[in-house]
Design an enzyme around this catalytic site. Structure first.
Site, PDB file in Angstrom:
ATOM      1  N   SER A   1       0.788  -1.448  -0.058  1.00 15.07           N
ATOM      2  CA  SER A   1       0.026   0.038   0.190  1.00 15.07           C
ATOM      3  C   SER A   1       0.926   1.280  -0.145  1.00 15.07           C
ATOM      4  O   SER A   1       2.030   1.106   0.390  1.00 15.07           O
ATOM      5  CB  SER A   1      -0.861  -0.139   1.153  1.00 15.07           C
ATOM      6  OG  SER A   1      -1.690   1.145   1.500  1.00 15.07           O
TER       7      SER A   1
ATOM      8  N   TYR B   1      -2.351  -1.180  10.506  1.00 13.55           N
ATOM      9  CA  TYR B   1      -2.186  -1.558   9.178  1.00 13.55           C
ATOM     10  C   TYR B   1      -0.933  -0.899   8.337  1.00 13.55           C
ATOM     11  O   TYR B   1      -0.284  -1.771   7.794  1.00 13.55           O
ATOM     12  CB  TYR B   1      -3.421  -0.464   8.474  1.00 13.55           C
ATOM     13  CG  TYR B   1      -3.502  -0.835   7.097  1.00 13.55           C
ATOM     14  CD1 TYR B   1      -4.319  -1.956   6.511  1.00 13.55           C
ATOM     15  CD2 TYR B   1      -3.117   0.127   5.906  1.00 13.55           C
ATOM     16  CE1 TYR B   1      -4.338  -2.240   5.262  1.00 13.55           C
ATOM     17  CE2 TYR B   1      -3.344   0.006   4.773  1.00 13.55           C
ATOM     18  CZ  TYR B   1      -3.942  -1.052   4.293  1.00 13.55           C
ATOM     19  OH  TYR B   1      -4.135  -1.514   2.875  1.00 13.55           O
TER      20      TYR B   1
ATOM     21  N   LYS C   1       1.985  -3.173   6.267  1.00 10.95           N
ATOM     22  CA  LYS C   1       2.281  -2.831   4.779  1.00 10.95           C
ATOM     23  C   LYS C   1       3.811  -2.341   4.704  1.00 10.95           C
ATOM     24  O   LYS C   1       4.625  -2.556   3.645  1.00 10.95           O
ATOM     25  CB  LYS C   1       1.564  -1.796   4.387  1.00 10.95           C
ATOM     26  CG  LYS C   1       0.041  -2.200   4.249  1.00 10.95           C
ATOM     27  CD  LYS C   1      -0.133  -3.538   3.332  1.00 10.95           C
ATOM     28  CE  LYS C   1      -1.718  -3.925   3.144  1.00 10.95           C
ATOM     29  NZ  LYS C   1      -1.722  -4.822   2.426  1.00 10.95           N
TER      30      LYS C   1
HETATM   31  N1  LIG Z   1      -8.527  -0.575  -1.192  1.00 11.68           N
HETATM   32  C1  LIG Z   1      -7.609   0.338  -1.018  1.00 11.68           C
HETATM   33  O1  LIG Z   1      -7.777   1.719  -1.041  1.00 11.68           O
HETATM   34  C2  LIG Z   1      -6.163  -0.371  -0.878  1.00 11.68           C
HETATM   35  C3  LIG Z   1      -5.186   0.451  -0.849  1.00 11.68           C
HETATM   36  C4  LIG Z   1      -3.875  -0.222  -0.784  1.00 11.68           C
HETATM   37  C5  LIG Z   1      -3.658  -1.453  -0.790  1.00 11.68           C
HETATM   38  N2  LIG Z   1      -4.743  -2.297  -0.588  1.00 11.68           N
HETATM   39  C6  LIG Z   1      -4.801  -3.505  -0.298  1.00 11.68           C
HETATM   40  O2  LIG Z   1      -5.135  -4.339  -1.685  1.00 11.68           O
HETATM   41  C7  LIG Z   1      -5.315  -5.605  -1.069  1.00 11.68           C
HETATM   42  C8  LIG Z   1      -6.738  -6.097  -1.461  1.00 11.68           C
HETATM   43  O3  LIG Z   1      -7.908  -5.287  -0.912  1.00 11.68           O
HETATM   44  P1  LIG Z   1      -9.073  -4.740  -1.445  1.00 11.68           P
HETATM   45  O4  LIG Z   1      -8.820  -3.250  -1.369  1.00 11.68           O
HETATM   46  O5  LIG Z   1      -9.363  -5.416  -2.807  1.00 11.68           O
HETATM   47  O6  LIG Z   1     -10.287  -5.083  -0.253  1.00 11.68           O
HETATM   48  P2  LIG Z   1     -11.364  -6.148  -0.442  1.00 11.68           P
HETATM   49  O7  LIG Z   1     -11.923  -6.254   1.079  1.00 11.68           O
HETATM   50  O8  LIG Z   1     -12.169  -5.827  -1.252  1.00 11.68           O
HETATM   51  O9  LIG Z   1     -10.632  -7.435  -0.694  1.00 11.68           O
HETATM   52  C9  LIG Z   1      -9.926  -8.101   0.156  1.00 11.68           C
HETATM   53  C10 LIG Z   1      -9.971  -9.653   0.229  1.00 11.68           C
HETATM   54  O10 LIG Z   1      -9.336 -10.517   1.283  1.00 11.68           O
HETATM   55  C11 LIG Z   1     -10.091 -11.354   1.931  1.00 11.68           C
HETATM   56  N3  LIG Z   1      -9.475 -11.865   3.049  1.00 11.68           N
HETATM   57  C12 LIG Z   1      -9.384 -11.081   4.251  1.00 11.68           C
HETATM   58  N4  LIG Z   1      -8.763 -11.815   5.171  1.00 11.68           N
HETATM   59  C13 LIG Z   1      -8.383 -13.032   4.609  1.00 11.68           C
HETATM   60  C14 LIG Z   1      -7.515 -13.826   5.234  1.00 11.68           C
HETATM   61  N5  LIG Z   1      -7.260 -14.184   6.453  1.00 11.68           N
HETATM   62  N6  LIG Z   1      -7.389 -15.018   4.301  1.00 11.68           N
HETATM   63  C15 LIG Z   1      -7.877 -14.880   2.801  1.00 11.68           C
HETATM   64  N7  LIG Z   1      -8.622 -13.939   2.517  1.00 11.68           N
HETATM   65  C16 LIG Z   1      -8.745 -12.979   3.227  1.00 11.68           C
HETATM   66  C17 LIG Z   1     -11.283 -10.797   2.037  1.00 11.68           C
HETATM   67  O11 LIG Z   1     -12.274 -11.616   2.466  1.00 11.68           O
HETATM   68  C18 LIG Z   1     -11.571  -9.900   0.873  1.00 11.68           C
HETATM   69  O12 LIG Z   1     -12.213 -10.704  -0.256  1.00 11.68           O
HETATM   70  C19 LIG Z   1      -5.267  -5.800   0.550  1.00 11.68           C
HETATM   71  O13 LIG Z   1      -3.835  -6.276   0.833  1.00 11.68           O
HETATM   72  C20 LIG Z   1      -5.459  -4.218   0.863  1.00 11.68           C
HETATM   73  O14 LIG Z   1      -4.528  -3.832   2.098  1.00 11.68           O
HETATM   74  C21 LIG Z   1      -6.127  -1.647  -0.760  1.00 11.68           C
END
Ligand SMILES: NC(=O)c1ccc[n+]([C@@H]2O[C@H](COP(=O)([O-])OP(=O)(O)OC[C@H]3O[C@@H](n4cnc5c(N)ncnc54)[C@H](O)[C@@H]3O)[C@@H](O)[C@H]2O)c1
Length: 268
Positions: A139, A152, A156
């Site tokens: 992130s 968080y 990261k």
């Molecule tokens: N959305 C943002 O703004 C953003 C920004 C930077 C980084 N990220 C990162 O992107 C990645 C994906 O997140 P997203 O934004 O698509 O969110 P999201 O919540 O839409 O998807 C995350 C998925 O991870 C699954 N998950 C959670 N815990 C789990 C576990 N213990 N085992 C297996 N699966 C698990 C959830 O069920 C979900 O389907 C994450 O690592 C998040 O930190 C997101």
């Protein structure tokens, strides 16, 4: 890894957001897919739109689950070329106020999930002796440290460090496995559903964030061109420069690290 067609990708957190978008994007590249998520119901829904995909309910915070995911992926497809350690949860609150159980949950998923992925898959990928690639989803919060997101950010930053180490360790072994660390800013996903107490400003920034499809496109470009740091929100790069200057000057961080000057994030 230039050519993706016919190769196998494993995506954790594939039931939603960035992972789901990656699954659909890689299907368009004609990759064979192994999709993993804790949420079995949503995972089945995603897999039902992707014929031939192997969907395995997995808790990435559990080593045995990820080892079993690797064993099943190799049993079905014989090789894994692209590993996307993407599953993650959010956490909100002051460092001392977040309950220990929630610190453990975010570290278990975001940090141990990536460690389990690397330990289960990289030795198998090395033994294959074919080109491969690992994408770890960190992130912007892994490159700078915003306030009220200590747990968080801690995970990261650690994912960035593991990715930097992994890339060097693989290069020392002359392995044909590339590494990318995906560092998005705000992306419009369900991420904050896992952090009910999240700051309303951050909630609005995520809701107005870039589409997961744009992040998936950018990730595929990074894999093809073997790009290491994948900055999807270039307008936030100044925050990285500011942090580096603060470190070198010995100054405390300003408490606004990720609030963008422009309200709309964009991917290049
Ligand atoms: N959305 C943002 O703004 C953003 C920004 C930077 C980084 N990220 C990162 O992107 C990645 C994906 O997140 P997203 O934004 O698509 O969110 P999201 O919540 O839409 O998807 C995350 C998925 O991870 C699954 N998950 C959670 N815990 C789990 C576990 N213990 N085992 C297996 N699966 C698990 C959830 O069920 C979900 O389907 C994450 O690592 C998040 O930190 C997101």
């Amino acid at each position: 890894m230039r050519s993706l067609r016919g190769k196998t990708a494993v995506i954790t957190g594939a039931a939603s957001g960035i992972g789901r978008a990656l699954a659909y994007r890689l299907a368009r590249e004609k990759m064979r897919l192994v999709l993993a998520d804790l949420d079995g119901r949503r995972l089945r829904e995603v897999a039902s739109g992707l014929p031939g995909a192997l969907a395995i309910r997995t808790d990435v915070s559990r080593a045995a689950d990820v080892e079993s995911l690797a064993a099943k992926a190799y049993a079905r497809f014989g090789a894994v070329h692209l590993l996307c350690n993407n599953a993650g949860v959010a956490e909100h609150g002051a460092v001392w106020e977040v309950p220990l159980a929630r610190w453990k949950r975010v570290i278990g998923t975001n940090l141990w999930g990536v460690i389990h992925g690397c330990v289960a898959f990289v030795p198998r990928m090395l033994a294959q002796r074919s080109p491969g690639h690992v994408v770890n989803t960190a992130s912007m919060a892994g490159l700078v440290t915003p306030p009220l997101a200590g747990p968080y950010s801690a995970t990261k930053h650690a994912v960035v460090a593991i990715s930097e180490a992994l890339a060097q360790d693989l290069a020392l072994r002359r392995a044909r496995i590339g590494v990318s660390v995906l560092c998005p800013g705000f992306v419009a996903t369900r991420l904050l559903h896992s952090a009910p107490g999240a700051d309303p400003v951050v909630r609005a920034l995520v809701a107005q964030g870039v589409s997961p499809d744009a992040i998936a496109d950018r990730t595929v470009r990074a894999v093809r061109s073997d790009e290491f740091y994948v900055i999807t929100h270039p307008e936030m790069a100044s925050a990285v420069r500011r942090r580096t200057e603060e470190i070198l000057a010995g100054r405390a961080p300003a408490a606004s690290a990720l609030r963008p000057r422009r309200s709309r994030a964009a991917s290049r």
